[in-house]
Write a protein that holds these residues in place. Structure first.
Motif, PDB file in Angstrom:
ATOM      1  N   UNK A  18       0.829  -1.195   0.000  1.00 38.00           N
ATOM      2  CA  UNK A  18       0.000   0.000   0.000  1.00 38.00           C
ATOM      3  C   UNK A  18       0.869   1.252   0.000  1.00 38.00           C
ATOM      4  N   UNK A  19       1.916   1.269   0.804  1.00 42.19           N
ATOM      5  CA  UNK A  19       2.805   2.423   0.883  1.00 42.19           C
ATOM      6  C   UNK A  19       3.511   2.675  -0.442  1.00 42.19           C
ATOM      7  N   UNK A  20       3.930   1.604  -1.111  1.00 47.27           N
ATOM      8  CA  UNK A  20       4.682   1.750  -2.356  1.00 47.27           C
ATOM      9  C   UNK A  20       3.787   2.107  -3.538  1.00 47.27           C
ATOM     10  N   UNK A  56      11.681  14.853   0.227  1.00 50.02           N
ATOM     11  CA  UNK A  56      13.083  15.258   0.318  1.00 50.02           C
ATOM     12  C   UNK A  56      13.217  16.765   0.125  1.00 50.02           C
ATOM     13  N   UNK A  57      12.436  17.332  -0.767  1.00 52.30           N
ATOM     14  CA  UNK A  57      12.555  18.771  -1.060  1.00 52.30           C
ATOM     15  C   UNK A  57      12.147  19.632   0.130  1.00 52.30           C
ATOM     16  N   UNK A  58      11.463  19.051   1.109  1.00 54.24           N
ATOM     17  CA  UNK A  58      11.053  19.806   2.287  1.00 54.24           C
ATOM     18  C   UNK A  58      11.968  19.646   3.480  1.00 54.24           C
ATOM     19  N   UNK A  59      13.101  18.959   3.285  1.00 53.63           N
ATOM     20  CA  UNK A  59      14.036  18.765   4.390  1.00 53.63           C
ATOM     21  C   UNK A  59      14.808  20.047   4.673  1.00 53.63           C
ATOM     22  N   UNK A  95       9.320   6.619  -1.782  1.00 55.20           N
ATOM     23  CA  UNK A  95       8.478   6.598  -2.975  1.00 55.20           C
ATOM     24  C   UNK A  95       8.306   8.021  -3.509  1.00 55.20           C
ATOM     25  N   UNK A  96       7.775   8.087  -4.718  1.00 58.70           N
ATOM     26  CA  UNK A  96       7.437   9.390  -5.281  1.00 58.70           C
ATOM     27  C   UNK A  96       6.080   9.819  -4.752  1.00 58.70           C
ATOM     28  N   UNK A  97       5.880  11.128  -4.628  1.00 59.29           N
ATOM     29  CA  UNK A  97       4.618  11.658  -4.125  1.00 59.29           C
ATOM     30  C   UNK A  97       4.319  12.987  -4.764  1.00 59.29           C
ATOM     31  N   UNK A 102      10.191  10.943  -1.399  1.00 58.75           N
ATOM     32  CA  UNK A 102      10.234  11.146   0.039  1.00 58.75           C
ATOM     33  C   UNK A 102       9.926   9.865   0.774  1.00 58.75           C
ATOM     34  N   UNK A 103      10.036   9.909   2.084  1.00 59.38           N
ATOM     35  CA  UNK A 103       9.667   8.740   2.881  1.00 59.38           C
ATOM     36  C   UNK A 103       8.158   8.736   3.092  1.00 59.38           C
ATOM     37  N   UNK A 104       7.606   7.538   3.161  1.00 60.03           N
ATOM     38  CA  UNK A 104       6.168   7.383   3.369  1.00 60.03           C
ATOM     39  C   UNK A 104       5.997   6.291   4.419  1.00 60.03           C
ATOM     40  N   UNK A 105       5.398   6.652   5.536  1.00 58.50           N
ATOM     41  CA  UNK A 105       5.309   5.755   6.689  1.00 58.50           C
ATOM     42  C   UNK A 105       3.852   5.571   7.099  1.00 58.50           C
TER      43      UNK A 105
END
Length: 272
Positions: A18-20, A56-59, A95-97, A102-105
């Motif tokens: 589901x996350x991927x 990642x762009x929001x880090x 994954x892409x969002x 970014x990370x997706x948890x």
């Protein structure tokens, strides 16, 4: 428990799928986070669940962690947690969002009646079997203690933090799920090659590791040298993986929880 009823431990493969592959629709931003942290809903076929998406762009750039690496460290913490067999970190993928990679948890809902395991308590009435960690006072001068429960679930999390060199284990990063399991979240500043362990879970400092931790570390050492190390290489440097192995070996050698460093702040700020 997630909105779909997925249990992170029992339904790990389904959660990862589901996350991927799930369609990600953003709900809003978690404003207390220092980096861009967004809550969303994932949907795949007839399954849906909430998630935390950290692009990642929001880090926020950090002086001691390379830019663009925090999301990979979130995933790495999950991979190590899964390898321990303790499943202390919710399923997490890269994954892409909507805002790029970014990370997706998987989101963990805490029951309203969940008993907190970490927090500020009146200094004169420390709960039984709680460890005081630091002293504090409120605006009126009333004495409080930052403290945590002497709970084996927290002890496991303290071991995991020592393994991954977690520099930011706040009390608010410890969640109690509906299945009465605890979960650690927010591991973007972990796996540094220098010792940066900073945590509110110092209650067992210097004490002997429980036997289940000793057994776990023996098995984890072999996995880092094998398949786990290969997985981590997608997110961490060779040096960071080597230091991960060295920390595991040091814990196995001493057989004790680490002591706070004199060269690095022992408790994160804010602690909760």
């Amino acid at each position: 428990m997630t909105s779909s009823g997925l249990q992170p431990r029992q339904d790990g493969d389904a959660a990862l799928r589901l996350l991927r592959d799930g369609q990600l629709e953003l709900e809003g931003r978690l404003v207390d986070a220092s980096n861009t942290t967004l809550r969303g809903i994932l949907t795949l076929e007839d399954v849906s669940a909430r998630c935390v998406y950290k692009p990642v762009r929001g880090e926020r750039p950090l002086w001691d962690f390379p830019d663009g690496t925090l999301a990979g460290r979130e995933v790495s913490a999950y991979l190590v947690s899964r390898a321990t067999g303790w499943d202390l970190v919710p399923p997490t993928v890269l994954r892409d969002g909507p805002l790029g990679p970014g990370s997706c948890q998987l989101w963990i809902d805490e029951p309203e009646d969940a008993e907190p395991l970490v927090g500020f308590v009146p200094a004169e009435s420390l709960p039984p079997r709680w460890f005081p960690i630091a002293a504090a006072r409120d605006d009126d001068g009333t004495a409080y203690a930052l403290a945590h429960a002497d709970d084996p679930r927290l002890a496991r999390l303290a071991v995991l933090d020592a393994v991954i060199n977690n520099a930011d284990r706040k009390g608010g990063h410890v969640l109690v799920g509906a299945d009465d399991r605890i979960y650690g979240v927010d591991h973007g500043v972990s796996f540094h090659v220098e010792g940066k362990l900073r945590t509110v879970l110092w209650g067992w400092a210097g004490r002997r590791l429980p036997q289940d931790a000793v057994v776990m570390l023996d098995g984890l050492a072999g996995q880092v040298a094998g398949p786990l190390g290969a997985e981590l290489a997608d997110h961490l440097t060779i040096s960071e993986i080597a230091e991960l192995a060295a920390r595991i070996d040091e814990l196995r050698r001493t057989g004790r929880f680490p002591q706070p460093s004199e060269d690095w702040p022992a408790v994160p700020w804010p602690p909760m």
